[in-house]
Motif scaffolding. Structure first.
Motif, PDB file in Angstrom:
ATOM      1  N   VAL A 185      37.654  45.956  44.468  1.00 49.64           N
ATOM      2  CA  VAL A 185      38.509  47.126  44.614  1.00 49.64           C
ATOM      3  C   VAL A 185      39.766  46.978  43.759  1.00 49.64           C
ATOM      4  CG1 VAL A 185      39.903  48.455  46.247  1.00 49.64           C
ATOM      5  CG2 VAL A 185      37.609  47.679  46.899  1.00 49.64           C
ATOM      6  N   MET A 186      40.381  45.799  43.824  1.00 52.56           N
ATOM      7  CA  MET A 186      41.616  45.563  43.071  1.00 52.56           C
ATOM      8  C   MET A 186      41.365  45.686  41.560  1.00 52.56           C
ATOM      9  SD  MET A 186      44.109  42.289  43.632  1.00 52.56           S
ATOM     10  CE  MET A 186      44.108  42.557  45.401  1.00 52.56           C
ATOM     11  N   THR A 187      40.265  45.120  41.092  1.00 48.35           N
ATOM     12  CA  THR A 187      39.953  45.198  39.669  1.00 48.35           C
ATOM     13  C   THR A 187      39.655  46.634  39.257  1.00 48.35           C
ATOM     14  OG1 THR A 187      39.015  42.967  39.787  1.00 48.35           O
ATOM     15  CG2 THR A 187      38.503  44.261  37.824  1.00 48.35           C
ATOM     16  N   GLY A 188      39.003  47.393  40.145  1.00 49.59           N
ATOM     17  CA  GLY A 188      38.773  48.807  39.857  1.00 49.59           C
ATOM     18  C   GLY A 188      40.072  49.558  39.665  1.00 49.59           C
ATOM     19  N   MET A 189      41.057  49.279  40.524  1.00 48.47           N
ATOM     20  CA  MET A 189      42.360  49.943  40.378  1.00 48.47           C
ATOM     21  C   MET A 189      43.071  49.484  39.121  1.00 48.47           C
ATOM     22  SD  MET A 189      43.793  50.304  44.281  1.00 48.47           S
ATOM     23  CE  MET A 189      43.698  48.569  44.698  1.00 48.47           C
ATOM     24  N   HIS A 190      43.008  48.178  38.814  1.00 48.34           N
ATOM     25  CA  HIS A 190      43.626  47.683  37.581  1.00 48.34           C
ATOM     26  C   HIS A 190      42.987  48.335  36.358  1.00 48.34           C
ATOM     27  CE1 HIS A 190      45.087  43.690  39.611  1.00 48.34           C
ATOM     28  NE2 HIS A 190      45.853  44.723  39.892  1.00 48.34           N
TER      29      HIS A 190
END
Length: 399
Positions: A185-190
């Motif tokens: 999820v975090m990488t998707g937002m980044h």
């Protein structure tokens, strides 16, 4: 053709009714599982036309079941609304030609194949750049394209290797993973943030670029104060259960009938807590007067707080502490979280699609005052838009 005309034309062709801030932007989505699809769904909510390129078998998460809704995996449904699916076998020359045409006409291409995995299909950055010089090309991997290029990019592996699991769980227990694929999820937002920055840069310069992201780097960035403890302070963080390494009390504490989260983040809030608990003399004790001292003497302070908290239920203390302005919260299940958001007027549940195919999901967290997000399209079946995408490719690129 103006950006407004481009957006209107794409909306007409692909059946989008919204006027989000990314209307007119075409994204070729060669991703599957979670990090990439989550990124592209957020951008699709904002109006981008997202063409999801799948193998004939479809995204892996279509088979990640249960839970199900009308025979479809809720995992897949969670991150694939507002997209158009085309099924392509990249080992078939005709299908590969279509993939190249999509890449040539897209503003953005996002992929999460293993590093180097698209080179044999001439869909790596340099090849696509040759077809589309201004393309913004985002690559997502587990551990980067250098020494970690051969490591499988699963979130659970990154949770273990980044150190997250070493700080999650009881102090004397086993390491635990997070309850979600947090680094996907975090990488998707980044990735989404990087794409938006690259689109801004291209508007100013006319130049595309390659964005290279990986779960491990996102993990280390997302571990914030814990990685800072090591790189800036030389301290290797350890598991503390629900405790916080720098704040106390800042954790669930037992009451007369269960736990209540209490967050006293500064000296003023601690005094408020003690007043509400009926022990106003405690903050005057030198051992507990400052945050540093409370951290150092937390095992002496804990029983004092627990003795008072045991006199009422968690619900009763929640009302008392909340009315005094102290941050506190009950521990709820997912159902309770969604229901609380509804009570607070956050309208967490939205329906994507129309007619007989309306799929409930969680709303995009960004509210735009002038260019609102939309939820026109339900998560597509495999290849649902294949004919539509092919017709678009055959049309005049400028119209």
């Amino acid at each position: 053709m103006t950006d407004t005309q481009t957006a209107a034309t794409l909306n007409d062709v692909f059946g989008r009714a919204g006027t989000g801030p990314l209307s007119g932007v075409v994204i070729a989505d060669f991703t599957r599982i979670l990090a990439g699809p989550y990124c592209t769904m957020l951008l699709a909510d904002m109006g981008a036309t997202v063409i999801k390129v799948e193998s004939p078998a479809g995204d892996d998460t279509r088979t990640w079941r249960p839970p199900l809704r009308d025979g479809e995996a809720t995992y897949y449904l969670a991150v694939n609304r507002n997209k158009h699916s085309i099924a392509l076998d990249l080992k078939d020359e005709d299908d590969l030609r279509v993939a190249h045409e999509i890449a040539a006409r897209a503003d953005v291409l996002v992929q999460n194949f293993k590093p180097g995995g698209l080179a044999s299909f001439r869909l790596d950055y340099e090849s696509v750049k040759g077809l589309n010089p201004e393309v913004i090309y985002a690559s997502i991997s587990g551990f980067g394209s250098k020494g970690g290029k051969d490591l499988p990019g699963y979130d659970l592996l990154v949770q273990g290797m980044s150190g997250l699991m070493s700080i999650t769980g009881d102090q004397d227990g086993s390491p635990y993973k997070a309850g979600i694929a947090v680094f996907d999820v975090m990488t998707g937002m980044h990735t989404g943030m990087g794409i938006l920055a690259a689109l801004h840069h291209r508007t100013a310069t006319g130049k595309g670029q390659h964005l290279d992201l990986n779960l491990m780097s996102s993990a280390l960035s997302g571990l914030v104060n814990q990685t800072s403890a090591y790189v800036a302070g030389g301290v290797v963080p350890k598991r503390m259960g629900n405790g916080h390494p720098s704040l106390f009390p800042y954790e669930p504490l037992e009451t007369g009938d269960g736990e209540l989260i209490i967050a006293a983040g500064n000296d003023r809030q601690f005094r408020t807590l003690c007043d509400a608990l009926g022990i106003p003399e405690v903050p005057a004790d030198e051992r507990f007067a400052t945050m540093n001292n409370r951290n150092a003497n937390r095992e002496e302070l804990r029983p004092i707080l627990l003795e008072r908290l045991a006199k009422r239920t968690a619900r009763e203390w929640f009302e008392v502490l909340r009315s005094s302005g102290l941050p506190c919260a009950p521990i709820q299940d997912i159902k309770g979280g969604v229901e609380l958001a509804e009570e607070l007027g956050l309208d967490p549940v939205v329906n994507s699609g129309s007619g007989d195919r309306r799929v409930p999901g969680i709303r995009n967290p960004v509210d735009f005052s002038a260019t609102p997000v939309s939820y026109d399209l339900a998560p597509p079946h495999v290849g649902e838009s294949s004919a539509l995408v092919r017709a678009w490719l055959e049309s005049d690129p400028e119209h």
